[in-house]
Design a protein around this motif. Structure first.
Motif, PDB file in Angstrom:
ATOM      1  N   ARG A  60       0.976  -1.235  -0.015  1.00  0.00           N
ATOM      2  CA  ARG A  60       0.118   0.157   0.031  1.00  0.00           C
ATOM      3  C   ARG A  60       0.874   1.307  -0.104  1.00  0.00           C
ATOM      4  NH1 ARG A  60      -3.141  -2.918   3.392  1.00  0.00           N
ATOM      5  NH2 ARG A  60      -2.177  -1.873   5.209  1.00  0.00           N
ATOM      6  N   MET A  61       1.919   1.123   0.649  1.00  0.00           N
ATOM      7  CA  MET A  61       2.612   2.364   0.836  1.00  0.00           C
ATOM      8  C   MET A  61       3.553   2.714  -0.538  1.00  0.00           C
ATOM      9  SD  MET A  61       4.904   1.617   4.279  1.00  0.00           S
ATOM     10  CE  MET A  61       5.875   3.023   4.493  1.00  0.00           C
ATOM     11  N   VAL A  62       3.771   1.752  -1.297  1.00  0.00           N
ATOM     12  CA  VAL A  62       4.447   1.972  -2.603  1.00  0.00           C
ATOM     13  C   VAL A  62       3.115   2.356  -3.590  1.00  0.00           C
ATOM     14  CG1 VAL A  62       5.146   0.627  -4.388  1.00  0.00           C
ATOM     15  CG2 VAL A  62       6.211   0.053  -2.306  1.00  0.00           C
ATOM     16  N   ASP A  63       2.063   1.865  -3.456  1.00  0.00           N
ATOM     17  CA  ASP A  63       1.006   2.415  -4.219  1.00  0.00           C
ATOM     18  C   ASP A  63       0.645   3.723  -3.884  1.00  0.00           C
ATOM     19  OD1 ASP A  63       0.220   0.118  -5.470  1.00  0.00           O
ATOM     20  OD2 ASP A  63      -1.362  -0.611  -4.022  1.00  0.00           O
ATOM     21  N   GLU A  64       0.800   4.298  -2.817  1.00  0.00           N
ATOM     22  CA  GLU A  64       0.668   5.436  -2.335  1.00  0.00           C
ATOM     23  C   GLU A  64       1.791   6.410  -2.489  1.00  0.00           C
ATOM     24  OE1 GLU A  64      -0.369   4.989   1.817  1.00  0.00           O
ATOM     25  OE2 GLU A  64      -2.728   4.125   1.400  1.00  0.00           O
ATOM     26  N   ASP A  65       2.850   6.041  -3.216  1.00  0.00           N
ATOM     27  CA  ASP A  65       4.062   6.676  -3.587  1.00  0.00           C
ATOM     28  C   ASP A  65       4.738   7.427  -2.084  1.00  0.00           C
ATOM     29  OD1 ASP A  65       4.209   6.276  -6.076  1.00  0.00           O
ATOM     30  OD2 ASP A  65       2.551   7.938  -6.523  1.00  0.00           O
ATOM     31  N   ARG A  66       4.778   6.642  -1.028  1.00  0.00           N
ATOM     32  CA  ARG A  66       5.339   6.967   0.335  1.00  0.00           C
ATOM     33  C   ARG A  66       6.652   7.196   0.218  1.00  0.00           C
ATOM     34  NH1 ARG A  66       1.805   5.570   4.794  1.00  0.00           N
ATOM     35  NH2 ARG A  66       3.519   6.153   5.964  1.00  0.00           N
ATOM     36  N   TYR A  67       7.142   7.825   1.107  1.00  0.00           N
ATOM     37  CA  TYR A  67       8.765   8.214   1.030  1.00  0.00           C
ATOM     38  C   TYR A  67       9.586   6.982   1.123  1.00  0.00           C
ATOM     39  CZ  TYR A  67      12.906  10.783   2.721  1.00  0.00           C
ATOM     40  OH  TYR A  67      14.226  11.360   2.998  1.00  0.00           O
ATOM     41  N   CYS A  68      10.599   7.047   0.532  1.00  0.00           N
ATOM     42  CA  CYS A  68      11.457   5.637   0.097  1.00  0.00           C
ATOM     43  C   CYS A  68      11.924   5.012   1.530  1.00  0.00           C
ATOM     44  CB  CYS A  68      12.610   5.962  -0.642  1.00  0.00           C
ATOM     45  SG  CYS A  68      12.144   6.504  -2.131  1.00  0.00           S
ATOM     46  N   ILE A  69      12.304   6.125   2.417  1.00  0.00           N
ATOM     47  CA  ILE A  69      13.031   5.722   3.723  1.00  0.00           C
ATOM     48  C   ILE A  69      11.891   5.056   4.580  1.00  0.00           C
ATOM     49  CG2 ILE A  69      14.042   6.369   5.954  1.00  0.00           C
ATOM     50  CD1 ILE A  69      15.955   6.353   3.242  1.00  0.00           C
ATOM     51  N   ASP A  70      10.746   5.540   4.502  1.00  0.00           N
ATOM     52  CA  ASP A  70       9.483   4.864   5.197  1.00  0.00           C
ATOM     53  C   ASP A  70       9.289   3.373   4.984  1.00  0.00           C
ATOM     54  OD1 ASP A  70       9.279   7.330   6.615  1.00  0.00           O
ATOM     55  OD2 ASP A  70       7.734   8.001   5.380  1.00  0.00           O
TER      56      ASP A  70
END
Length: 94
Positions: A29-39
């Motif tokens: 989901r984080m990848v789908d949401e383009d979350r910050y790489c480090i997170d």
């Protein structure tokens, strides 16, 4: 069905694996949401640590139940050490 070293803690093991599965879905989901790489990397690190903990628990159960307890592992001490160290080596190789 054969009893395994983890049979006594199977419910706990399955619960941990379900939690890890949820963490993996969370990373997707984080990848789908383009979350910050480090997170994303931080969460992946947490997943790896959780999997390592499960693996070490299984390894401990195997050593105590299958090898020392004589329930399914090799009976020759040299073969026991070889099997155990092979498993440890696979866990450490990344």
């Amino acid at each position: 069905m054969a009893e395994r070293g983890y049979t006594a803690t199977k419910d706990q093991l399955q619960a941990r694996l379900r939690r890890i599965e949820g963490q993996v879905r969370g990373v997707a989901r984080m990848v789908d949401e383009d979350r910050y790489c480090i997170d994303v990397l931080t969460q992946i690190s947490a997943i790896r640590a959780a999997l390592d903990k499960v693996a070490l628990g299984l390894l401990d159960d195997h050593a105590r139940h299958c090898l020392v307890g004589g329930h399914g592992g090799p009976t020759d001490p040299d073969e026991q050490v070889e099997e155990l160290m092979g498993a440890v080596g696979r866990l450490l190789t990344r």
